[in-house]
Motif scaffolding. Structure first.
Motif, PDB file in Angstrom:
ATOM      1  N   SER A 295      35.633 -29.729 -35.192  1.00 21.13           N
ATOM      2  CA  SER A 295      36.730 -29.891 -34.244  1.00 21.13           C
ATOM      3  C   SER A 295      36.170 -29.965 -32.831  1.00 21.13           C
ATOM      4  N   ILE A 296      36.579 -30.961 -32.096  1.00 22.60           N
ATOM      5  CA  ILE A 296      36.024 -31.152 -30.756  1.00 22.60           C
ATOM      6  C   ILE A 296      36.558 -30.132 -29.773  1.00 22.60           C
ATOM      7  N   ALA A 297      37.809 -29.755 -29.955  1.00 22.94           N
ATOM      8  CA  ALA A 297      38.444 -28.880 -28.975  1.00 22.94           C
ATOM      9  C   ALA A 297      38.175 -27.396 -29.240  1.00 22.94           C
ATOM     10  N   ASP A 298      37.374 -27.110 -30.234  1.00 23.80           N
ATOM     11  CA  ASP A 298      37.048 -25.719 -30.538  1.00 23.80           C
ATOM     12  C   ASP A 298      36.141 -25.160 -29.442  1.00 23.80           C
ATOM     13  N   PRO A 299      36.563 -24.058 -28.800  1.00 24.84           N
ATOM     14  CA  PRO A 299      35.772 -23.530 -27.680  1.00 24.84           C
ATOM     15  C   PRO A 299      34.353 -23.136 -28.094  1.00 24.84           C
ATOM     16  N   PHE A 300      34.188 -22.726 -29.328  1.00 25.09           N
ATOM     17  CA  PHE A 300      32.845 -22.390 -29.801  1.00 25.09           C
ATOM     18  C   PHE A 300      31.979 -23.639 -29.858  1.00 25.09           C
ATOM     19  N   LEU A 301      32.502 -24.666 -30.498  1.00 22.17           N
ATOM     20  CA  LEU A 301      31.730 -25.892 -30.671  1.00 22.17           C
ATOM     21  C   LEU A 301      31.509 -26.649 -29.366  1.00 22.17           C
ATOM     22  N   SER A 302      32.459 -26.529 -28.463  1.00 20.02           N
ATOM     23  CA  SER A 302      32.312 -27.206 -27.177  1.00 20.02           C
ATOM     24  C   SER A 302      30.989 -26.839 -26.522  1.00 20.02           C
ATOM     25  N   GLU A 303      30.681 -25.551 -26.569  1.00 28.84           N
ATOM     26  CA  GLU A 303      29.441 -25.096 -25.943  1.00 28.84           C
ATOM     27  C   GLU A 303      28.227 -25.615 -26.696  1.00 28.84           C
ATOM     28  N   VAL A 304      28.346 -25.667 -28.008  1.00 31.82           N
ATOM     29  CA  VAL A 304      27.248 -26.197 -28.815  1.00 31.82           C
ATOM     30  C   VAL A 304      27.006 -27.655 -28.444  1.00 31.82           C
ATOM     31  N   VAL A 305      28.088 -28.408 -28.366  1.00 35.60           N
ATOM     32  CA  VAL A 305      27.991 -29.824 -27.994  1.00 35.60           C
ATOM     33  C   VAL A 305      27.322 -29.946 -26.630  1.00 35.60           C
ATOM     34  N   ARG A 306      27.731 -29.062 -25.737  1.00 30.64           N
ATOM     35  CA  ARG A 306      27.166 -29.087 -24.391  1.00 30.64           C
ATOM     36  C   ARG A 306      25.651 -28.896 -24.430  1.00 30.64           C
ATOM     37  N   GLY A 307      25.204 -27.925 -25.215  1.00 28.68           N
ATOM     38  CA  GLY A 307      23.766 -27.673 -25.334  1.00 28.68           C
ATOM     39  C   GLY A 307      23.037 -28.868 -25.917  1.00 28.68           C
ATOM     40  N   VAL A 308      23.622 -29.455 -26.934  1.00 38.28           N
ATOM     41  CA  VAL A 308      23.002 -30.618 -27.573  1.00 38.28           C
ATOM     42  C   VAL A 308      22.880 -31.764 -26.578  1.00 38.28           C
ATOM     43  N   GLU A 309      23.975 -32.051 -25.907  1.00 37.83           N
ATOM     44  CA  GLU A 309      23.980 -33.189 -24.984  1.00 37.83           C
ATOM     45  C   GLU A 309      22.978 -32.978 -23.860  1.00 37.83           C
ATOM     46  N   GLU A 310      22.922 -31.764 -23.395  1.00 37.09           N
ATOM     47  CA  GLU A 310      22.010 -31.422 -22.301  1.00 37.09           C
ATOM     48  C   GLU A 310      20.561 -31.772 -22.646  1.00 37.09           C
ATOM     49  N   VAL A 311      20.119 -31.299 -23.796  1.00 33.52           N
ATOM     50  CA  VAL A 311      18.735 -31.534 -24.205  1.00 33.52           C
ATOM     51  C   VAL A 311      18.514 -32.994 -24.579  1.00 33.52           C
ATOM     52  N   ALA A 312      19.484 -33.563 -25.256  1.00 31.41           N
ATOM     53  CA  ALA A 312      19.358 -34.964 -25.668  1.00 31.41           C
ATOM     54  C   ALA A 312      19.208 -35.858 -24.443  1.00 31.41           C
ATOM     55  N   ARG A 313      20.048 -35.629 -23.478  1.00 31.26           N
ATOM     56  CA  ARG A 313      20.039 -36.470 -22.283  1.00 31.26           C
ATOM     57  C   ARG A 313      18.717 -36.366 -21.551  1.00 31.26           C
ATOM     58  N   SER A 314      18.201 -35.151 -21.445  1.00 32.96           N
ATOM     59  CA  SER A 314      16.951 -35.007 -20.715  1.00 32.96           C
ATOM     60  C   SER A 314      15.791 -35.604 -21.497  1.00 32.96           C
ATOM     61  N   ALA A 315      16.008 -35.878 -22.770  1.00 28.52           N
ATOM     62  CA  ALA A 315      14.964 -36.520 -23.565  1.00 28.52           C
ATOM     63  C   ALA A 315      15.229 -38.016 -23.682  1.00 28.52           C
ATOM     64  N   GLY A 316      16.228 -38.495 -22.958  1.00 34.15           N
ATOM     65  CA  GLY A 316      16.517 -39.921 -22.972  1.00 34.15           C
ATOM     66  C   GLY A 316      17.284 -40.401 -24.185  1.00 34.15           C
ATOM     67  N   LEU A 317      17.937 -39.484 -24.864  1.00 35.44           N
ATOM     68  CA  LEU A 317      18.718 -39.876 -26.036  1.00 35.44           C
ATOM     69  C   LEU A 317      20.208 -39.851 -25.719  1.00 35.44           C
ATOM     70  N   SER A 318      20.942 -40.766 -26.302  1.00 38.57           N
ATOM     71  CA  SER A 318      22.389 -40.747 -26.174  1.00 38.57           C
ATOM     72  C   SER A 318      22.998 -40.137 -27.431  1.00 38.57           C
ATOM     73  N   VAL A 319      24.181 -39.559 -27.253  1.00 34.74           N
ATOM     74  CA  VAL A 319      24.803 -38.808 -28.340  1.00 34.74           C
ATOM     75  C   VAL A 319      26.114 -39.447 -28.795  1.00 34.74           C
ATOM     76  N   PHE A 320      26.186 -39.748 -30.077  1.00 34.73           N
ATOM     77  CA  PHE A 320      27.460 -40.140 -30.684  1.00 34.73           C
ATOM     78  C   PHE A 320      28.180 -38.873 -31.119  1.00 34.73           C
ATOM     79  N   LEU A 321      29.440 -38.725 -30.713  1.00 42.98           N
ATOM     80  CA  LEU A 321      30.189 -37.544 -31.132  1.00 42.98           C
ATOM     81  C   LEU A 321      31.323 -37.932 -32.071  1.00 42.98           C
ATOM     82  N   SER A 322      31.444 -37.220 -33.168  1.00 43.98           N
ATOM     83  CA  SER A 322      32.530 -37.485 -34.101  1.00 43.98           C
ATOM     84  C   SER A 322      33.062 -36.195 -34.706  1.00 43.98           C
ATOM     85  N   ALA A 323      34.347 -36.194 -35.009  1.00 40.39           N
ATOM     86  CA  ALA A 323      34.969 -35.013 -35.589  1.00 40.39           C
ATOM     87  C   ALA A 323      35.162 -35.200 -37.088  1.00 40.39           C
ATOM     88  N   THR A 324      34.987 -34.134 -37.834  1.00 38.82           N
ATOM     89  CA  THR A 324      35.118 -34.217 -39.294  1.00 38.82           C
ATOM     90  C   THR A 324      36.355 -33.492 -39.795  1.00 38.82           C
TER      91      THR A 324
END
Lengths: 357, 357
Positions: free
Chosen positions: A85-114
């Motif tokens: 779930s994208i709007a889950d406050p727990f997962l939001s922070e996880v997504v944030r951490g992932v995007e942060e590191v990915a971006r600084s490594a030059g990677l783009s992130v596809f996000l999808s909800a299951t």
DNA sequence: CAGCCATTTGCACACGTGTGCATTGGCAGC
DNA sequence: GCTGCCAATGCACACGTGTGCAAATGGCTG
């Protein structure tokens, strides 16, 4: 509800073709090969033409076509992130951490909800694969055994974050928080306050963390020489894994817990704890004077509600960052190490000694 | 904090090449052209071979290469979504709405954070363009005038969500909530309760919504025949646009508001209102008996805190869905209509008549 | 039986970029 | 002047898929 206002310019003038290195080559009077090399600062090209072409590219407003590059190099510099779930406050922070590191490594992130649905999870992963992502991250995965061989066939580096699948799989990598330890910290805190009748409220929508936290709860009780009673444990049936659903489960669980005669409740997560608190508020039960409540996760909200919630902090951003880091290692052909992060007890104001009976 | 546990299989066996339509063609004894057509159910191919090849593709575990397809068709079926902060509860819902509609239309979503920094916002958009996304969505955009021409050059259909840029631009499309109306609803509610000294607390990190809500606030006061006093308005300086920062601003703003002698405070958003509530809690000020507080957004948390927050509901998911829908229209060469959504007052328990002085 | 047409298939090129190898030109050494 | 070498550049192919057009096949009609 909505009202049209201005009307933007019609997209009639069809987007003219983007300019390519061939265009630059034509203008510069060289081959596209030279342009390609010049833009990548290849030493094969003379300093002079290199500068000239780079300047020209700038003037012509050239933007490299990552699609064509990907086709050639067979790397897309792209990762897929599947969350329940994208709007889950727990997962939001996880997504944030992932995007942060990915971006600084030059990677783009596809996000999808299951939506916590194994079928959709598989569909999302197939889409990621079709797009030839370099790696895949799955939070709270529920992939079943039968799909594992397909994953094996796809052979995309994959890292699971707090996997909810009961069966592990040696081919997949993972990062998780130590649920058992976290639960023990919470229950030991309540025991230390003097509670003897402690309830557990969980949800079937996240089976693995539910089971492991239950085990930690039971272990803590056992260590204190208490025999856990069956009626102290309430597992709410839920398919969806959304914050709203969790709150509802918490609200509904309170009655059963009160009937079981507990003086403190340990909840599988903060949203459920908030549900319990809301139900208490409605019934006029004073927390923590009459009942202690402890959550799990330490989402932002936990410190904002009244009373501020005693809970077990999961290092959420860290979880996302670390998972992405492990994936980066895998992409660099290094062996990926799995990680277990230690949670931490955060004592606030929703827990206190039991009422003197 | 972290401990290595199991070690996954080394990714040493380099991922063998994915199988392509050429591979299928070889096995089936036909040309790759036929396979391509058969898989796309082209009527040019006989029913018989079509079935045979589709079956073969299935057996061989073929997954089409979206990269190659994109290069050929010049459409990536991909959109970029730029948000200021991923963990923001307001934006989370917007993202959710966007992803929902995008997914059902067969589009994948790139998510990136801009941290409310125009520079990063531009960088993110450039990356999206490099990846040749079909469209771009930007939430709380702060793009400045000078970048507009570059956007014009790129010419990717773009939709802004609640843009914070002061200058509009006819080439861009947008979807927004009527801030002015929302603010008026909030303030008129407080006026109806009998308040006459009403404060406004905003943040400079979102200049446009701050200004518009301030205007709505002033308009409501004016309509009631009240001359707004300067000291009633507190605009907190902040660069970052994060929930944490907003809470902090709210906490810090309370003192100044109390000094100004207000009996009610209208906050630019819920997080700031929560900050105000926390500061009240700390100073022993009873809400709503001694002070009324009204927020804006109606994030999940608003209904979970105590007292439940009176606030102005923005249709957050709808905002995301609608923005994506407008983008879809643009992608289908239809004219994109801009939209203004109407917010809604939600009265809860943080507002009450002023104390009888 | 020839010719025409419908059906089915394949050739060849395109999309935009990266790279191994050949080619060109200039220059130094003999 | 010839040879050899190095620097700089271009040719041609590859990545995987889609498609216009030609070609092959077979059936049908005149």
């Amino acid at each position: 509800m909505s009202s049209p206002s201005a009307t933007g310019r019609v997209a009639g003038t069809r987007r003219s073709r983007e300019i390519s290195i061939a265009d630059i080559a034509r203008v510069a009077g060289v081959s596209h090969t030279t342009v390609s090399r010049a833009l990548r600062d290849s030493p094969l090209i003379s300093q002079e033409t290199r500068k000239r072409i780079q300047q020209l590219a700038l003037e012509m407003g050239y933007t490299p076509n990552a699609i064509a590059q990907s086709l050639q190099t067979r790397r897309t510099s792209t990762v897929g992130l599947a969350v329940t779930s994208i709007a889950d406050p727990f997962l939001s922070e996880v997504v944030r951490g992932v995007e942060e590191v990915a971006r600084s490594a030059g990677l783009s992130v596809f996000l999808s909800a299951t939506h916590n649905d194994p079928e959709q999870e598989i569909a999302v992963i197939e889409t990621f694969h079709r797009r030839r992502v370099d790696g895949i991250l799955v939070a709270s995965s529920r992939i079943t055994g039968e799909y594992k061989q397909r994953l094996d066939q796809i052979r995309v580096p994959t890292v699971l974050i707090n996997s909810q699948a009961e069966s592990q799989y040696e081919l997949l990598h993972w990062v998780a928080v130590d649920d058992l330890l976290g639960a023990r910290l919470a229950v030991e805190h309540l025991l230390a306050l003097g509670h003897r009748a402690i309830g557990y409220v969980g949800t079937s929508s996240r089976p693995r963390s539910c089971r492991q936290r239950l085990e930690g709860y039971q272990a803590a009780l056992a260590s204190a020489g208490l025999a856990p009673r069956e009626e102290w444990v309430t597992i709410m049936a839920a398919e969806e894994a959304s914050p709203q659903e969790d709150v509802l489960c918490g609200r509904r669980a309170l009655l059963r817990q009160l009937d079981a005669g507990v003086t403190a409740i340990f909840c599988q997560n903060d949203m459920m704890a908030i549900g319990v608190l809301m139900a208490c508020h409605r019934r006029g039960i004073a927390v923590p004077r009459e009942l202690s409540v402890v959550g799990f996760d330490d989402i932002e909200m936990a410190s904002c509600i009244i009373p501020p919630l005693t809970t077990v902090r999961q290092p959420r951003i860290e979880l996302g960052r670390l998972a992405m880091q492990v994936l980066l290692d895998l992409l660099h052909e290094q062996e990926g190490r799995n990680h277990v992060l230690a949670p931490m007890l955060v004592v606030r104001e929703s827990s206190a000694p039991p009422p003197a009976s």
